[in-house]
Write a protein that holds these residues in place. Structure first.
Motif, PDB file in Angstrom:
ATOM      1  N   PRO A 137     -14.354   1.290  -9.802  1.00  0.00           N
ATOM      2  CA  PRO A 137     -13.480   0.610  -8.903  1.00  0.00           C
ATOM      3  C   PRO A 137     -12.429   0.963  -8.925  1.00  0.00           C
ATOM      4  N   PHE A 138     -11.880   0.748  -7.566  1.00  0.00           N
ATOM      5  CA  PHE A 138     -10.407   1.392  -7.286  1.00  0.00           C
ATOM      6  C   PHE A 138      -9.615   0.040  -7.040  1.00  0.00           C
ATOM      7  N   LYS A 139      -8.164   0.280  -7.042  1.00  0.00           N
ATOM      8  CA  LYS A 139      -7.408  -0.702  -6.916  1.00  0.00           C
ATOM      9  C   LYS A 139      -6.777  -0.365  -5.689  1.00  0.00           C
ATOM     10  N   ILE A 140      -6.519  -1.658  -4.643  1.00  0.00           N
ATOM     11  CA  ILE A 140      -6.153  -1.507  -3.413  1.00  0.00           C
ATOM     12  C   ILE A 140      -4.844  -2.209  -3.380  1.00  0.00           C
ATOM     13  N   LYS A 141      -3.720  -1.560  -2.874  1.00  0.00           N
ATOM     14  CA  LYS A 141      -2.139  -1.931  -2.700  1.00  0.00           C
ATOM     15  C   LYS A 141      -2.309  -2.158  -1.278  1.00  0.00           C
ATOM     16  N   ARG A 142      -1.759  -3.382  -0.876  1.00  0.00           N
ATOM     17  CA  ARG A 142      -1.418  -3.561   0.541  1.00  0.00           C
ATOM     18  C   ARG A 142      -0.056  -4.032   0.822  1.00  0.00           C
ATOM     19  N   GLY A 143       0.621  -3.472   1.692  1.00  0.00           N
ATOM     20  CA  GLY A 143       1.920  -3.980   2.167  1.00  0.00           C
ATOM     21  C   GLY A 143       1.766  -4.736   3.613  1.00  0.00           C
ATOM     22  N   ARG A 144       2.446  -6.034   3.596  1.00  0.00           N
ATOM     23  CA  ARG A 144       2.243  -6.798   4.710  1.00  0.00           C
ATOM     24  C   ARG A 144       2.954  -6.181   5.901  1.00  0.00           C
ATOM     25  N   VAL A 145       2.397  -6.276   7.029  1.00  0.00           N
ATOM     26  CA  VAL A 145       2.913  -5.718   8.321  1.00  0.00           C
ATOM     27  C   VAL A 145       3.110  -7.006   9.251  1.00  0.00           C
ATOM     28  N   ASP A 146       4.071  -7.441   9.898  1.00  0.00           N
ATOM     29  CA  ASP A 146       4.249  -8.513  10.663  1.00  0.00           C
ATOM     30  C   ASP A 146       3.555  -8.537  11.988  1.00  0.00           C
ATOM     31  N   SER A 147       3.525  -7.386  12.581  1.00  0.00           N
ATOM     32  CA  SER A 147       2.619  -7.133  13.891  1.00  0.00           C
ATOM     33  C   SER A 147       2.261  -6.014  14.193  1.00  0.00           C
ATOM     34  N   LEU A 148       1.408  -5.730  14.787  1.00  0.00           N
ATOM     35  CA  LEU A 148       0.532  -4.548  14.991  1.00  0.00           C
ATOM     36  C   LEU A 148       0.219  -4.385  16.421  1.00  0.00           C
ATOM     37  N   SER A 149       0.460  -3.246  17.034  1.00  0.00           N
ATOM     38  CA  SER A 149       0.362  -3.069  18.481  1.00  0.00           C
ATOM     39  C   SER A 149      -0.929  -2.019  18.497  1.00  0.00           C
ATOM     40  N   LEU A 150      -1.790  -2.656  19.462  1.00  0.00           N
ATOM     41  CA  LEU A 150      -2.930  -1.602  19.467  1.00  0.00           C
ATOM     42  C   LEU A 150      -3.236  -1.264  21.026  1.00  0.00           C
TER      43      LEU A 150
END
Length: 152
Positions: A19-32
């Motif tokens: 199993p691996f650890k997932i680190k996530r930083g928050r993003v306020d918005s995302l442009s696709l």
């Protein structure tokens, strides 16, 4: 639900993966951005018209080298002299024509990316980059920083 968990545990036991650890930083918005297949090919390989430029440069440098040979040495055989002159003329004519074709049909990668970026109006991009609710954004950033410090 219990069957799914049992199935997942069974798969984890047999896969041998740790199993691996997932680190996530928050993003306020995302442009696709949506792109066409043609734009994707240009971004991957460059413009298909760059081949014209490559052959143009090849022909022009070859013609120049044969011209220098004609100007610097004495060629006794008429057949060799005629061959060199034909190579110089054909090289320059085709090289210039291919260069003109490339110049008129070129599309740079930066033009393609600029066109893709312009699909989202600048006002919407500015709103996405500067959220109106600064307080919730700073709370999210401080929570993410605390999480990252705890993980380290």
């Amino acid at each position: 639900m219990a069957k799914e968990e049992a199935l997942m545990n069974n798969q984890n036991e047999h896969s041998g993966d740790k199993p691996f650890k997932i680190k996530r930083g928050r993003v306020d918005s995302l442009s696709l951005y949506e792109i066409t297949e043609h734009e994707l090919v240009i971004l991957e390989n460059g413009s298909p018209f760059s081949l014209y430029l490559n052959f143009s440069l090849l022909l022009l440098t070859t013609a120049t080298s044969f011209l220098i040979s004609l100007l610097t040495i004495t060629i006794d055989s008429d057949r060799t002299y005629t061959t060199f002159v034909i190579l110089v003329v054909v090289g320059y004519v085709l090289g210039i024509l291919l260069g003109i074709i490339w110049w008129r049909t070129r599309q740079s990668v930066s033009e393609i990316t600029k066109r893709i970026r312009n699909r989202i109006p600048p006002e919407e991009q500015a709103e996405a980059e500067n959220p109106t609710d600064q307080e919730s954004a700073s709370e999210g950033e401080s929570a993410a920083n605390k999480q990252n410090q705890a993980d380290a």
